[in-house]
Design a protein around this motif. Structure first.
Motif, PDB file in Angstrom:
ATOM      1  N   LEU A  48      18.606   7.173   6.877  1.00 55.31           N
ATOM      2  CA  LEU A  48      19.254   7.181   5.891  1.00 55.31           C
ATOM      3  C   LEU A  48      19.899   6.508   4.773  1.00 55.31           C
ATOM      4  CD1 LEU A  48      20.976   9.667   4.713  1.00 55.31           C
ATOM      5  CD2 LEU A  48      23.195   8.623   5.571  1.00 55.31           C
ATOM      6  N   ASP A  52      18.415   8.854   0.205  1.00 56.12           N
ATOM      7  CA  ASP A  52      18.562   9.974   0.396  1.00 56.12           C
ATOM      8  C   ASP A  52      19.522  10.777  -0.011  1.00 56.12           C
ATOM      9  OD1 ASP A  52      16.024   9.589   2.459  1.00 56.12           O
ATOM     10  OD2 ASP A  52      16.784   8.920   3.915  1.00 56.12           O
ATOM     11  N   GLN A  56      21.470  14.347  -2.166  1.00 57.27           N
ATOM     12  CA  GLN A  56      22.378  14.792  -1.598  1.00 57.27           C
ATOM     13  C   GLN A  56      23.662  15.711  -2.439  1.00 57.27           C
ATOM     14  OE1 GLN A  56      21.830  16.000   2.061  1.00 57.27           O
ATOM     15  NE2 GLN A  56      20.180  14.721   1.852  1.00 57.27           N
TER      16      GLN A  56
END
Length: 117
Positions: A48, A52, A56
């Motif tokens: 992560l 990344d 989101q």
């Protein structure tokens, strides 16, 4: 007085025990969601990166997420580690955050025992 299930009693007891915990600085609700997201990724052994996290959209705008990650890092909840690409940083829970989860787990187990006894 309203009747409720024993499982509701367990959860309320857990909340009481968890509320009494002291340790790292508190998180706001969004930071708490981010912490859970990082923990689940770590548990799944998913890499992560900060990039990344920015992708989101359910966690907010990239600028706001970046500010929250910085805040959480300063509070001691997460760490950023280097990757093969020095421009990318990996987001991971700090040892203190894992210890906090361990304490929460003990609160959950105690709440279950307290209500069942």
């Amino acid at each position: 007085m309203e009747k409720h299930s024993p499982s509701a009693d367990i959860y309320v007891r857990f909340l009481q025990l968890a509320h009494a915990l002291r340790g790292l600085p508190t998180l706001d609700p969004l930071e708490d969601r981010i912490l859970a997201f990082v923990a689940l990724a770590g548990k799944a052994k998913d890499r992560l990166s900060v990039r990344d996290m920015m992708a989101q959209s359910e966690l907010g705008s990239p600028a706001m997420l970046h500010a929250r990650l910085k805040s959480m890092r300063e509070k001691g909840w997460i760490i950023l580690t280097d990757t093969d690409d020095t421009r990318r940083k990996q987001v991971e829970l700090s040892q203190a955050a894992w210890l906090h989860f361990d304490k929460l787990s003990k609160c959950l187990m105690q709440a279950t025992q307290d209500v069942n006894n």
